[in-house]
Motif scaffolding. Structure first.
Motif, PDB file in Angstrom:
ATOM      1  N   GLY A  52       0.697  -1.414   0.028  1.00 60.24           N
ATOM      2  CA  GLY A  52       0.042  -0.086  -0.105  1.00 60.24           C
ATOM      3  C   GLY A  52       0.852   1.304   0.034  1.00 60.24           C
ATOM      4  O   GLY A  52       0.376   2.125  -0.433  1.00 60.24           O
ATOM      5  N   GLY A  53       2.051   1.158   0.226  1.00 58.58           N
ATOM      6  CA  GLY A  53       3.004   2.251   0.042  1.00 58.58           C
ATOM      7  C   GLY A  53       3.082   3.120   1.125  1.00 58.58           C
ATOM      8  O   GLY A  53       2.751   2.597   2.613  1.00 58.58           O
ATOM      9  N   VAL A  54       3.734   4.380   1.353  1.00 57.40           N
ATOM     10  CA  VAL A  54       3.743   5.039   2.619  1.00 57.40           C
ATOM     11  C   VAL A  54       3.398   6.317   2.352  1.00 57.40           C
ATOM     12  O   VAL A  54       3.179   7.039   1.274  1.00 57.40           O
ATOM     13  N   VAL A  55       3.287   7.194   3.491  1.00 53.06           N
ATOM     14  CA  VAL A  55       3.045   8.728   3.130  1.00 53.06           C
ATOM     15  C   VAL A  55       3.909   9.360   4.167  1.00 53.06           C
ATOM     16  O   VAL A  55       4.517   8.733   5.221  1.00 53.06           O
ATOM     17  N   LEU A  56       4.347  10.492   3.625  1.00 53.32           N
ATOM     18  CA  LEU A  56       5.112  11.305   4.320  1.00 53.32           C
ATOM     19  C   LEU A  56       4.495  12.533   4.970  1.00 53.32           C
ATOM     20  O   LEU A  56       3.700  13.306   4.449  1.00 53.32           O
ATOM     21  N   GLY A  57       4.739  12.882   6.357  1.00 51.01           N
ATOM     22  CA  GLY A  57       4.223  14.063   6.882  1.00 51.01           C
ATOM     23  C   GLY A  57       5.599  14.984   7.612  1.00 51.01           C
ATOM     24  O   GLY A  57       6.430  14.290   8.086  1.00 51.01           O
ATOM     25  N   LEU A  58       5.346  16.141   6.962  1.00 51.95           N
ATOM     26  CA  LEU A  58       6.567  16.793   7.300  1.00 51.95           C
ATOM     27  C   LEU A  58       6.269  18.317   8.151  1.00 51.95           C
ATOM     28  O   LEU A  58       5.253  19.099   7.693  1.00 51.95           O
ATOM     29  N   ASP A  59       6.826  18.631   9.107  1.00 47.28           N
ATOM     30  CA  ASP A  59       6.346  19.657   9.922  1.00 47.28           C
ATOM     31  C   ASP A  59       7.982  20.672  10.040  1.00 47.28           C
ATOM     32  O   ASP A  59       8.754  20.244  10.386  1.00 47.28           O
ATOM     33  N   GLY A  60       7.793  21.863   9.188  1.00 45.90           N
ATOM     34  CA  GLY A  60       8.747  22.757   9.158  1.00 45.90           C
ATOM     35  C   GLY A  60       8.473  23.939   9.547  1.00 45.90           C
ATOM     36  O   GLY A  60       7.657  24.715   9.488  1.00 45.90           O
ATOM     37  N   GLY A  61       9.241  24.253  10.687  1.00 44.12           N
ATOM     38  CA  GLY A  61       9.144  25.324  11.791  1.00 44.12           C
ATOM     39  C   GLY A  61      10.391  26.480  11.684  1.00 44.12           C
ATOM     40  O   GLY A  61      11.345  26.003  10.839  1.00 44.12           O
TER      41      GLY A  61
END
Length: 355
Positions: free
Chosen positions: A19-28
């Protein structure tokens, strides 16, 4: 700063999960975090209404500031790409396995900002990958609501912003314009006022303050005159904001100047949230309708025995809007960004199936 437990980091020695992957990015303005999550796990967590804390994280990568208004476009792009590549590598995954990405980055304030960042990375991933570019407030909101964008979020770290979302998709924000334009509720704002108070006390324009002794000690300086050189040697936002604990400690010791600076921060932060509530009508016609208020950031966690900035902000908001329901997220904003990425991807898939 609060540490988020997230889920257990699972190591996959072989190939990417089905099913693959998802990326979550929090840039501060201080740091950038990217998490890699199995798309299947995100689906189970959201549809099963489980806690985001139970979501298994395949990998996590960190780097420095990615706000292009602070460090410039070249540095911001390099940082964002670095954490995504590192997160995929740690998860033993590849660009082709990515189904969706949410880059929630401070400094994204206009559609032109979104297009700019999208152009940076569109060629880095296959064309089918859903790439969402948002302000970091979106990730913070989602970290407290399982990816659902409704209610209000208050971020108060190095910078500050209040952001609101309605069920029908309307959005509004207050503050978040950076230190030059007066985010005085932020960590930078608090510390900058403290440094200013030292200079004003030194040259006779303002009363003496224990901030002088306390901050000079922390910085290893011997005279208020040296504060000027220290400040301009490297005026980065995070470096200045790191002095917030000294201001809180000084207020705890009874210093009136430090105490007033913190009260000013509380007013600024609560006023920002109230402005968003009014513009979106989140509290309903009677002003009492319930809605979530997600609270994220080191300033809201800066507290000692007497001073708790986050609690003081909540008190001021509740006085006018009793329906507000404060939420302190159990996971970091990057996980919220991953949930937003999966939601957007799933919505696109369902749309394709219907059509």
């Amino acid at each position: 700063m609060k540490g988020y437990p997230n889920g257990e980091i699972s190591v996959f020695e072989e190939e990417t999960p089905p099913g693959g992957v998802v990326l979550g990015l929090d840039g501060g303005a201080t740091s950038t975090v990217c998490v890699c999550v199995s798309a299947a796990s995100a689906s189970i967590a959201i549809t099963g209404a489980k806690s985001a804390k139970s979501l298994p994280i395949l990998s996590r990568a960190t780097a420095g500031c990615s706000n292009f208004n602070s460090v410039g476009e070249a540095s911001a792009k390099e940082t964002l790409e670095k954490v995504m590549v590192e997160a995929l590598s740690k998860a033993h995954s590849s660009h082709s396995a990515v189904r969706a990405i949410c880059l929630a980055v401070s400094g994204v304030n206009h559609p032109s900002d979104q297009h700019k960042i999208l152009d940076w990375f569109r060629e880095l991933f296959p064309s089918h990958v859903k790439i969402i570019i948002e302000n970091d407030a979106v990730a913070a909101m989602a970290s407290g609501t399982m990816g659902r964008l409704h209610g209000c979020v208050l971020i108060a770290g190095t910078g500050s912003i209040a952001y609101g979302f309605t069920e029908d998709g309307r959005q509004a924000r207050a503050a978040g314009a950076g230190p030059i334009l007066g985010d005085w509720g932020s960590g930078y704002g608090i510390a900058a006022q403290a440094l200013t108070a030292i200079i004003r006390a030194h040259d006779g324009r303002a009363p003496q303050t224990v901030l002088t002794k306390n901050i000079l000690k922390v910085l290893g300086l011997t005279s208020p005159d040296e504060v000027i050189g220290w400040t301009y040697a490297d005026p980065s936002w995070a470096r200045i904001a790191a002095l917030v604990p000294v201001v809180v400690a000084s207020a705890e010791d009874g210093d009136e100047v430090a105490d007033e600076i913190l009260h000013c921060s509380v007013r600024e932060l609560s006023d920002s949230v109230k402005a968003v509530i009014r513009r979106l009508g989140l509290s309903g016609e009677d002003g009492k309708s319930p809605f979530p208020l997600v609270m994220v950031g080191g300033v809201l966690e800066a507290n000692n025995k007497k001073w708790n900035i986050g609690n003081e902000v909540i008190k001021q908001i509740l006085a006018d809007y009793p329906g507000v329901s404060p939420i302190r997220p159990e996971v970091e904003p990057a996980v919220g960004a991953a949930l937003v990425a999966w939601n957007q991807y799933n919505r696109a898939v369902r749309g394709d199936q219907i059509s």
